[in-house]
Scaffold this motif. Sequence first.
Motif, PDB file in Angstrom:
ATOM      1  N   SER A   1       2.889 -15.059   1.904  1.00  0.00           N
ATOM      2  CA  SER A   1       2.903 -14.618   0.500  1.00  0.00           C
ATOM      3  C   SER A   1       2.735 -13.113   0.406  1.00  0.00           C
ATOM      4  N   TYR A   2       1.818 -12.589   1.222  1.00  0.00           N
ATOM      5  CA  TYR A   2       1.630 -11.129   1.224  1.00  0.00           C
ATOM      6  C   TYR A   2       2.909 -10.412   1.656  1.00  0.00           C
ATOM      7  N   LEU A   3       3.537 -10.896   2.739  1.00  0.00           N
ATOM      8  CA  LEU A   3       4.733 -10.235   3.262  1.00  0.00           C
ATOM      9  C   LEU A   3       5.878 -10.267   2.255  1.00  0.00           C
ATOM     10  N   LYS A   4       6.001 -11.357   1.511  1.00  0.00           N
ATOM     11  CA  LYS A   4       7.026 -11.425   0.466  1.00  0.00           C
ATOM     12  C   LYS A   4       6.729 -10.408  -0.623  1.00  0.00           C
ATOM     13  N   TYR A   5       5.452 -10.295  -1.005  1.00  0.00           N
ATOM     14  CA  TYR A   5       5.045  -9.309  -2.005  1.00  0.00           C
ATOM     15  C   TYR A   5       5.264  -7.890  -1.481  1.00  0.00           C
ATOM     16  N   ALA A   6       4.928  -7.668  -0.206  1.00  0.00           N
ATOM     17  CA  ALA A   6       5.114  -6.352   0.408  1.00  0.00           C
ATOM     18  C   ALA A   6       6.590  -5.955   0.409  1.00  0.00           C
ATOM     19  N   GLU A   7       7.452  -6.929   0.679  1.00  0.00           N
ATOM     20  CA  GLU A   7       8.898  -6.678   0.664  1.00  0.00           C
ATOM     21  C   GLU A   7       9.336  -6.172  -0.717  1.00  0.00           C
ATOM     22  N   LYS A   8       8.860  -6.840  -1.761  1.00  0.00           N
ATOM     23  CA  LYS A   8       9.205  -6.434  -3.124  1.00  0.00           C
ATOM     24  C   LYS A   8       8.692  -5.031  -3.429  1.00  0.00           C
ATOM     25  N   CYS A   9       7.445  -4.765  -3.032  1.00  0.00           N
ATOM     26  CA  CYS A   9       6.857  -3.435  -3.273  1.00  0.00           C
ATOM     27  C   CYS A   9       7.646  -2.338  -2.571  1.00  0.00           C
ATOM     28  N   MET A  10       8.068  -2.606  -1.344  1.00  0.00           N
ATOM     29  CA  MET A  10       8.831  -1.607  -0.593  1.00  0.00           C
ATOM     30  C   MET A  10      10.128  -1.255  -1.311  1.00  0.00           C
ATOM     31  N   THR A  11      10.807  -2.273  -1.839  1.00  0.00           N
ATOM     32  CA  THR A  11      12.082  -1.985  -2.506  1.00  0.00           C
ATOM     33  C   THR A  11      11.884  -1.152  -3.766  1.00  0.00           C
ATOM     34  N   LYS A  12      10.694  -1.247  -4.362  1.00  0.00           N
ATOM     35  CA  LYS A  12      10.433  -0.476  -5.579  1.00  0.00           C
ATOM     36  C   LYS A  12      10.085   0.978  -5.284  1.00  0.00           C
ATOM     37  N   THR A  13       9.588   1.253  -4.074  1.00  0.00           N
ATOM     38  CA  THR A  13       9.163   2.619  -3.750  1.00  0.00           C
ATOM     39  C   THR A  13      10.162   3.378  -2.885  1.00  0.00           C
ATOM     40  N   ALA A  14      11.039   2.665  -2.182  1.00  0.00           N
ATOM     41  CA  ALA A  14      11.954   3.328  -1.239  1.00  0.00           C
ATOM     42  C   ALA A  14      13.132   3.981  -1.951  1.00  0.00           C
ATOM     43  N   ASP A  15      13.570   5.112  -1.432  1.00  0.00           N
ATOM     44  CA  ASP A  15      14.790   5.745  -1.917  1.00  0.00           C
ATOM     45  C   ASP A  15      16.028   5.005  -1.424  1.00  0.00           C
ATOM     46  N   LEU A  16      15.885   4.337  -0.270  1.00  0.00           N
ATOM     47  CA  LEU A  16      17.021   3.618   0.304  1.00  0.00           C
ATOM     48  C   LEU A  16      16.500   2.505   1.202  1.00  0.00           C
ATOM     49  N   VAL A  17      17.098   1.307   1.080  1.00  0.00           N
ATOM     50  CA  VAL A  17      16.774   0.174   1.947  1.00  0.00           C
ATOM     51  C   VAL A  17      17.935  -0.004   2.925  1.00  0.00           C
TER      52      VAL A  17
ATOM     53  N   PHE B   1       0.823  -1.217   0.000  1.00  0.00           N
ATOM     54  CA  PHE B   1       0.000   0.000   0.000  1.00  0.00           C
ATOM     55  C   PHE B   1       0.858   1.269   0.000  1.00  0.00           C
ATOM     56  N   MET B   2       2.164   1.114  -0.161  1.00  0.00           N
ATOM     57  CA  MET B   2       3.068   2.230   0.075  1.00  0.00           C
ATOM     58  C   MET B   2       3.203   3.184  -1.109  1.00  0.00           C
ATOM     59  N   ALA B   3       2.969   2.719  -2.328  1.00  0.00           N
ATOM     60  CA  ALA B   3       3.256   3.536  -3.508  1.00  0.00           C
ATOM     61  C   ALA B   3       2.621   4.932  -3.481  1.00  0.00           C
ATOM     62  N   PRO B   4       1.305   5.063  -3.190  1.00  0.00           N
ATOM     63  CA  PRO B   4       0.733   6.421  -3.173  1.00  0.00           C
ATOM     64  C   PRO B   4       1.313   7.302  -2.073  1.00  0.00           C
ATOM     65  N   PHE B   5       1.683   6.697  -0.943  1.00  0.00           N
ATOM     66  CA  PHE B   5       2.307   7.482   0.132  1.00  0.00           C
ATOM     67  C   PHE B   5       3.705   7.939  -0.282  1.00  0.00           C
ATOM     68  N   ALA B   6       4.432   7.062  -0.967  1.00  0.00           N
ATOM     69  CA  ALA B   6       5.774   7.431  -1.431  1.00  0.00           C
ATOM     70  C   ALA B   6       5.703   8.616  -2.397  1.00  0.00           C
ATOM     71  N   LYS B   7       4.684   8.628  -3.239  1.00  0.00           N
ATOM     72  CA  LYS B   7       4.511   9.751  -4.173  1.00  0.00           C
ATOM     73  C   LYS B   7       4.252  11.055  -3.417  1.00  0.00           C
ATOM     74  N   LYS B   8       3.435  10.978  -2.378  1.00  0.00           N
ATOM     75  CA  LYS B   8       3.133  12.180  -1.578  1.00  0.00           C
ATOM     76  C   LYS B   8       4.384  12.668  -0.838  1.00  0.00           C
ATOM     77  N   ILE B   9       5.180  11.729  -0.346  1.00  0.00           N
ATOM     78  CA  ILE B   9       6.424  12.103   0.344  1.00  0.00           C
ATOM     79  C   ILE B   9       7.350  12.830  -0.622  1.00  0.00           C
ATOM     80  N   LYS B  10       7.492  12.303  -1.830  1.00  0.00           N
ATOM     81  CA  LYS B  10       8.377  12.928  -2.814  1.00  0.00           C
ATOM     82  C   LYS B  10       7.823  14.278  -3.272  1.00  0.00           C
TER      83      LYS B  10
END
Length: 384
Positions: free
Chosen positions: A141-157, A106-115
Motif C-alpha cells: 500500500s505504501y509503495l502504491k502511494y509512493a508511486e502516485k506521489c512521485m508522479t506528482k513531484t517529478a518533471d518527467l517519468v 517523502f519526495m515533495a520537499p526535496f523536489a522543491k529544493k531541486i527546483k
Amino acid sequence: MRHVFIIGSRGLPAKYGGFETFVEELVKNRQSQDLTYHVACLSETDHHKHFTYLNVDCFTIKAPKLGPARVIAYDMMAISYALKLIKAQNIAAPIFYVLGNTIGAFMAPFAKKIKKAGGRFYINPDGLEWRRSKWSRPVQSYLKYAEKCMTKTADLVISDNIGIEDYIKQTYPWSKTAFIAYGTDLTPSGLDEKATKVQDFYEQWTLKSKGYYLIVGRFVPENNYETAIREFMASASKRDLVIICNHEGNAYFEELQQKTGFNKDARVKFVGTVYDRALLTYIREHAFAYIHGHEVGGTNPGLLEALAHTDLNLVLGVDFNRSVARDAACYWTKDTGSLAHLIEQVDGQTDFSAYGQKAKDIICSHYTWEKIVGEYEDLFLHES
C-alpha cells in the motif's frame, strides 16, 4: 556542462542487479563530453567519501540499517548531500535522476529544493514494485502511494518498457512521461567446449550442450519459479532444467521443494549463482531453451540477455514481455498445462535459428547500449 546526479542504485562499480548495471553502462558508453555524472553509492563503512570510477564522481552514503526503510533513508541522505554539493560548487541547472519509487511519499520537499536550485527531477519507476509478493500488504500500500506521489513531484517519468509508460499515463494522467528502454550486450561468450571453466561446470552438473532448459533470475515468487518447475516436471522431456539463482539460504527454496517435490526429479538442478560473465553467456548460448517467468516490472535484463544469446525463448505472455520479445519467442500462460504442453511441442525439434535471428534483430534495432545511452544523453542535454 550539464551535471546529472543519479540516486537510488547501490552505486558503482556495478555488483548487483538492473539499476546498477544500467548506471555502469550509461557512464561506460558515454558519447557526449558535455555531461558530468555524480553517482550515489551505498556504503557500509564510508560516508561522504568521493572516488572516481569511469570518470564519474562517486560519493558514498552510509545509510542506517532500518530494514526495508533503509532505501528511503539512503535516497533522502543522498539527495540532501547532492544539494549541498550543488550549492558549494555553484552547479547550474542540475538534473536529479532517481531510480525507484520508494522515497515517493517523502519526495515533495526535496523536489522543491531541486527546483529552487534551478534543477530538474526525473524518476524511473522500476516497474510495478507494489505488486511484488515479497512485500506485506501495508508495504504494498505504501509503495502504491509512493508511486502516485512521485508522479506528482517529478518533471518527467522515464519508463524502460512501453507497457509501464502506458500504465503511468493511464493511472496518473497528469504525468509527463518518456520511454527509454534498457539495453544489453550481443557480444558472444568467446568460449568453446574445451575451455576449462566450461568443462568444469558441465561436468559438475552432468550437462551437455542443448541438453537443458535454463532459468536465470532473482529467486522470488513473482518470477513464477513454482509454475515453471511444476510444468517442466509434468513434461516428458529427457532434458534437464538448470536454474541459476541465489537460492542458498532462502526460505523460498524450502517452500518450493515442499510444494513441487522437485528434489525427487533428477532433471531439476539448482546450480546457484554464476558471476563469471563469459561462462554465463556460454551457458545461455548452449541452452536448448530459456524459460522466462517474470511478470512484474518493465523490460527485464534477463529477457534481453536471453534474446541476445539463446535461440529458443519460452516466455510468460504478459504485456511487458510481449512488448519486448514480440514474435521472437513462444508464449505460455500460468494455466495448468500451458508450459508443459509448449515444452513437449518444442522438445523434439532441433532448429530454432529463425527465432534466434528474429531475437537478435530486435536487440540490434531497439536494445543496444549505444542506442539507449544516446537517447538518455539527448534527454539530459536537451529536455526542458
